[in-house]
Design a protein around this motif. Sequence first.
Motif, short mmCIF file in Angstrom:
data_model
loop_
_atom_site.label_atom_id
_atom_site.label_comp_id
_atom_site.label_asym_id
_atom_site.label_seq_id
_atom_site.Cartn_x
_atom_site.Cartn_y
_atom_site.Cartn_z
N PHE A 165 0.84 -1.18 0.00
CA PHE A 165 0.00 0.00 0.00
C PHE A 165 0.89 1.25 0.00
CE2 PHE A 165 -2.70 -3.29 1.86
CZ PHE A 165 -3.86 -3.13 1.11
N PRO A 166 0.30 2.42 -0.30
CA PRO A 166 1.13 3.64 -0.35
C PRO A 166 1.91 3.92 0.92
CG PRO A 166 -1.00 4.05 -1.36
CD PRO A 166 -1.09 2.69 -0.74
N ASN A 167 1.36 3.52 2.08
CA ASN A 167 2.06 3.80 3.33
C ASN A 167 2.47 2.52 4.08
OD1 ASN A 167 -0.63 3.24 3.80
ND2 ASN A 167 -0.70 4.42 5.70
N SER A 168 2.60 1.39 3.37
CA SER A 168 3.14 0.19 4.02
C SER A 168 4.56 0.45 4.50
CB SER A 168 3.14 -0.99 3.03
OG SER A 168 1.85 -1.36 2.64
N SER A 169 4.87 0.04 5.71
CA SER A 169 6.21 0.23 6.25
C SER A 169 7.06 -1.01 5.99
CB SER A 169 6.15 0.50 7.76
OG SER A 169 5.53 1.74 8.01
N PRO A 170 8.31 -0.80 5.57
CA PRO A 170 9.19 -1.96 5.40
C PRO A 170 9.60 -2.54 6.75
CG PRO A 170 10.43 0.06 5.11
CD PRO A 170 8.99 0.47 5.27
N GLU A 171 9.90 -3.81 6.75
CA GLU A 171 10.52 -4.42 7.92
C GLU A 171 12.04 -4.36 7.73
OE1 GLU A 171 8.92 -8.32 8.41
OE2 GLU A 171 6.83 -7.64 8.30
N ARG A 172 12.74 -4.35 8.85
CA ARG A 172 14.19 -4.17 8.78
C ARG A 172 14.85 -5.21 7.88
NH1 ARG A 172 18.36 -3.62 7.61
NH2 ARG A 172 20.23 -2.81 8.64
N GLN A 173 14.38 -6.44 7.91
CA GLN A 173 14.99 -7.50 7.11
C GLN A 173 14.65 -7.36 5.62
OE1 GLN A 173 12.81 -7.94 9.53
NE2 GLN A 173 11.19 -9.40 8.99
N GLU A 174 13.73 -6.45 5.29
CA GLU A 174 13.38 -6.26 3.88
C GLU A 174 14.27 -5.23 3.19
OE1 GLU A 174 8.62 -7.28 3.63
OE2 GLU A 174 9.20 -5.30 4.41
N PHE A 175 15.08 -4.49 3.96
CA PHE A 175 16.06 -3.60 3.33
C PHE A 175 16.98 -4.45 2.46
CE2 PHE A 175 15.97 -0.32 7.02
CZ PHE A 175 14.75 0.13 6.57
N VAL A 176 17.33 -3.96 1.28
CA VAL A 176 18.11 -4.78 0.35
C VAL A 176 19.41 -4.08 -0.03
CG1 VAL A 176 16.19 -6.05 -0.64
CG2 VAL A 176 16.76 -3.82 -1.57
N GLU A 177 20.45 -4.89 -0.13
CA GLU A 177 21.72 -4.46 -0.68
C GLU A 177 21.96 -5.10 -2.04
OE1 GLU A 177 24.68 -5.33 2.20
OE2 GLU A 177 23.96 -3.82 3.64
N GLU A 178 21.18 -6.13 -2.35
CA GLU A 178 21.21 -6.79 -3.65
C GLU A 178 19.89 -7.54 -3.84
OE1 GLU A 178 24.16 -9.80 -3.98
OE2 GLU A 178 23.70 -10.68 -2.03
N ILE A 179 19.58 -7.85 -5.09
CA ILE A 179 18.38 -8.63 -5.38
C ILE A 179 18.77 -9.75 -6.34
CG2 ILE A 179 16.61 -6.89 -4.94
CD1 ILE A 179 16.69 -6.13 -7.84
N SER A 180 18.05 -10.86 -6.27
CA SER A 180 18.37 -11.99 -7.14
C SER A 180 17.09 -12.75 -7.47
CB SER A 180 19.39 -12.92 -6.47
OG SER A 180 18.86 -13.46 -5.27
N ILE A 181 17.08 -13.35 -8.64
CA ILE A 181 15.99 -14.21 -9.07
C ILE A 181 16.60 -15.38 -9.83
CG2 ILE A 181 14.21 -12.42 -9.21
CD1 ILE A 181 14.75 -12.14 -12.13
N ALA A 182 15.79 -16.38 -10.07
CA ALA A 182 16.26 -17.56 -10.81
C ALA A 182 15.14 -18.01 -11.73
CB ALA A 182 16.65 -18.69 -9.85
N GLY A 183 15.53 -18.58 -12.87
CA GLY A 183 14.54 -19.04 -13.82
C GLY A 183 15.16 -19.86 -14.93
N CYS A 184 14.31 -20.35 -15.79
CA CYS A 184 14.73 -21.18 -16.91
C CYS A 184 14.74 -20.37 -18.20
CB CYS A 184 13.78 -22.37 -17.06
SG CYS A 184 13.69 -23.41 -15.59
N PRO A 185 15.47 -20.82 -19.21
CA PRO A 185 15.43 -20.14 -20.51
C PRO A 185 14.00 -19.99 -21.02
CG PRO A 185 17.21 -21.74 -20.47
CD PRO A 185 16.43 -21.94 -19.21
#
Length: 272
Positions: free
Chosen positions: A102-122
Amino acid sequence: KGNKWLGANYHAISVTKDCNWTKFTGYAQVPAGAKKLRVRCWVNFDYTGTGTFWFDDISIRAVEKMVEPMTFYSDNHLPPPLPEHKKAGFMLFSRSYLRLVFPNSSPERQEFVEEISIAGCPGEYEPVVLIARALRDLKNLCVTVSSLKGPGGEIPSSAIDVRSVRYHLKKGQSRWGPFNETLMLVPLFLEKRTALSVPEGRNQPFWLTVHIPDRAKPGKYVGQVNIAANGNAGLNIPLTVIVWPFRLAEPKGIAFGLYTRMRTNREWIAET
């Protein structure tokens, strides 16, 4: 004519808990051609059974314009921003794309990110969500992504679709619990916008959808995501895509679709 039923609104007034004498106000759209209006009460508290109610001083009057009630999502558990967040002017966090932000949802401390990653197939399309929470008014907020380097060469930046989430008013449903049948400001659209303004204290989510090339070799591909505003350098975080060494089977004869109950008033359509 002929006592024909033309329509009803079962949630003009909705009470979700036991209370003392309380004034309630609701709106009901009168169908064209209606000659009679019947007021009835349906008691079924949270679908658990019947109850008892009293009412008094009922009044009905015509109004020129309906101003529908709204429900505002409230989240006040905001963790302190990191030093780099203060410098950039926004807190940066990530959350599953299956969760509403939501527009004013607050992040949780563990949701702060220094990197992001995903995985998938061709051949797959895989999304990841970045949310910027403005610590001050932001102008020209934008997200850019570099190409991703890996063992099979690169996944070009053109294969990464960056879209910003747009919020709009949407009417809830009774089974949503506290959201009820009122209007709420919820994420509805993914838009291709190069830059946008975000007021202080509001979230702006971005969806980064990576289309893994059909001929991508398996391995780790790494690039950079830049989030910047107000002409500053902003924040840079690594984006890692793991390409698996197999393809997913394509289901045959299966269709999948989503729908939403769109609003129909002219003001909303014009804004959209």
